[in-house]
Design an enzyme around this catalytic site. Structure first.
Site, short mmCIF file in Angstrom:
data_model
loop_
_atom_site.label_atom_id
_atom_site.label_comp_id
_atom_site.label_asym_id
_atom_site.label_seq_id
_atom_site.Cartn_x
_atom_site.Cartn_y
_atom_site.Cartn_z
N ARG A 1 0.85 -1.19 0.00
CA ARG A 1 0.00 0.00 0.00
C ARG A 1 0.89 1.24 0.00
O ARG A 1 1.93 1.29 0.66
CB ARG A 1 -0.93 0.01 1.22
CG ARG A 1 -2.08 -1.00 1.15
CD ARG A 1 -3.08 -0.62 0.06
NE ARG A 1 -4.26 -1.48 0.05
CZ ARG A 1 -4.41 -2.57 -0.68
NH1 ARG A 1 -3.40 -2.95 -1.48
NH2 ARG A 1 -5.51 -3.27 -0.64
N GLU B 1 -3.11 7.83 -4.24
CA GLU B 1 -3.75 7.31 -5.47
C GLU B 1 -5.21 7.79 -5.55
O GLU B 1 -5.90 7.86 -4.54
CB GLU B 1 -3.73 5.78 -5.46
CG GLU B 1 -2.37 5.14 -5.57
CD GLU B 1 -2.45 3.61 -5.48
OE1 GLU B 1 -3.55 3.06 -5.58
OE2 GLU B 1 -1.41 2.98 -5.29
N HIS C 1 -0.39 0.41 -9.65
CA HIS C 1 -1.07 -0.46 -8.67
C HIS C 1 -1.69 -1.67 -9.37
O HIS C 1 -2.88 -1.95 -9.23
CB HIS C 1 -2.14 0.32 -7.91
CG HIS C 1 -2.53 -0.35 -6.61
ND1 HIS C 1 -3.07 0.35 -5.55
CD2 HIS C 1 -2.49 -1.65 -6.22
CE1 HIS C 1 -3.33 -0.48 -4.56
NE2 HIS C 1 -2.99 -1.70 -4.95
#
Length: 380
Positions: free
Chosen positions: A209, A238, A255
């Site tokens: 993350r 993000e 991602h």
């Protein structure tokens, strides 16, 4: 209670087939879902881009929330529990996909593969489903690893050690979930001061993350230690991405480490199974989920040497450099954040190493080569 009305993120594959036995399915855009869109739905199927909390669900009829992802930082689990809403994630569904990503990055970064297969080590931060899978896959390729996870007893696995030991490795790969509470919150857990302990020329891979490493610390690290290389798949803030940081990366991707089709289908099935259990628990009967059979691609290989064969086999199935190229182009767009989501929504079909059949181009592969490819795929 059947049939249910089910809201499903538009990026969940095979949802129409998997959830059809439960009732009516309606798709939505995960990043922009609003309370007004819930209507009279009783079940909500999301991915990590949808924040599920009181602001979204208060006053709704939602009684089941399933996230087809491994993390839960986007779910307010305390609120869901207090509200009597069943909530589930899909732990481990994309662990092999992330392991493929890590191996592909290693294969694409100069002589990293040779260094690691001749005595180097990979340090892992986070040793849950993903971190453990990465370690096991590396071990089959004769790559040693050591891991740090403060949530696990250090004597529970011989690979567990201290963060200082992990920071001594030639490659460090971060797979920690994002947490802000408890005794060991992972938010901004890695600082520039810590990361500067990495050895000369180390490679830092971030595929957990984005908030686990602070963006400003990574920028400071690169100023202090330009010899350290970055392979970033997750980003703080993000879908907005710090372009300066991306420009400093050896490999930058949006991602998608866990975005294999096989991993997505596994996540869909896991949440389908939890929904079936929920339906059975409330006395609405038992339902059998439909099978989803994906074809196995055949890959022809020409390389001879072990490391050359591994590189060719990895790139033939998943070329991480292609993702890097598309992502860098997207950062030049008028609205990079919009393009970040578009890259994920329209991500090309990507299979996992384990679900492909390798064969020699023009001649049969030797037993030794087949064994090496089996190790790449995660077979013993």
């Amino acid at each position: 209670m059947l049939p249910l009305k089910i809201l499903v993120d538009e990026n969940v594959p095979y949802a129409d087939a998997m959830f059809a036995p439960f009732g009516e399915i309606r798709r939505f855009a995960g990043r922009t879902l609003s309370a007004a869109e819930l209507g009279d739905a009783q079940a909500l199927i999301v991915r990590s881009v949808t924040r599920v909390d009181r602001a979204l669900l208060a006053g709704s009829q939602i009684k089941f929330v399933g996230s087809c992802t491994i993390g839960a930082d986007h779910l307010d689990m305390d609120y869901l529990a207090r509200s009597g809403i069943a909530a589930y994630t899909a732990p481990g569904c994309n662990a092999n996909s992330v392991a493929d990503y890590v191996i592909s990055v290693i294969c694409a970064c100069g002589d990293r593969l040779e260094v690691l297969r001749h005595g180097g080590r990979v340090g892992l931060v986070g040793f849950g489903n993903v971190g453990r899978t990465v370690a096991e896959r590396l071990a089959r390729l004769s790559i040693d690893s050591v891991a740090y996870d403060p949530l696990l007893a250090q004597d529970s696995d011989p690979r567990l050690s201290t963060l200082d030991e992990v920071l001594r490795c030639e490659v460090m790969s971060v797979h920690a979930p994002l947490t802000t509470g408890g005794n060991y919150p992972s938010y901004h857990m890695l600082t520039a001061k810590q990361l500067s302990s990495l050895p000369d020329g180390a490679l830092l891979i971030s595929a957990g993350r984005g908030g686990v490493i602070a963006t400003h610390d990574l920028l400071a690290l690169k100023q202090q230690r330009p010899d350290i290389h970055l392979a970033m798949d997750v980003w703080e803030g993000e879908p907005s991405v710090d372009k300066h940081l991306a420009d400093l990366c050896l490999i930058a991707t949006p991602h998608i480490a866990g975005y294999s089709l096989d991993g997505k289908v596994a996540g869909t099935r896991m949440i389908g199974e939890r929904l079936a259990d929920y339906v059975a628990d409330i006395g609405s009967g038992e339902l059998a989920l439909p099978e989803v059979a994906l074809p196995r691609p055949s890959i022809d290989l020409k390389a001879e040497g072990d490391n050359a064969l591994l590189r060719e086999a990895a790139a033939a199935v998943y070329d991480v450099c292609a993702d890097d190229k598309r992502f860098r182009e997207s950062l030049l767009a008028e609205d990079p954040a919009k393009q970040f989501d578009a890259l994920r929504k329209h991500y090309p079909e990507r299979r996992e190493f384990a679900f492909c059949d390798y064969r020699g181009a023009g001649k049969a592969l030797s037993a030794a080569q087949l064994n090496l490819l089996a190790a790449l795929q995660g077979s013993k």
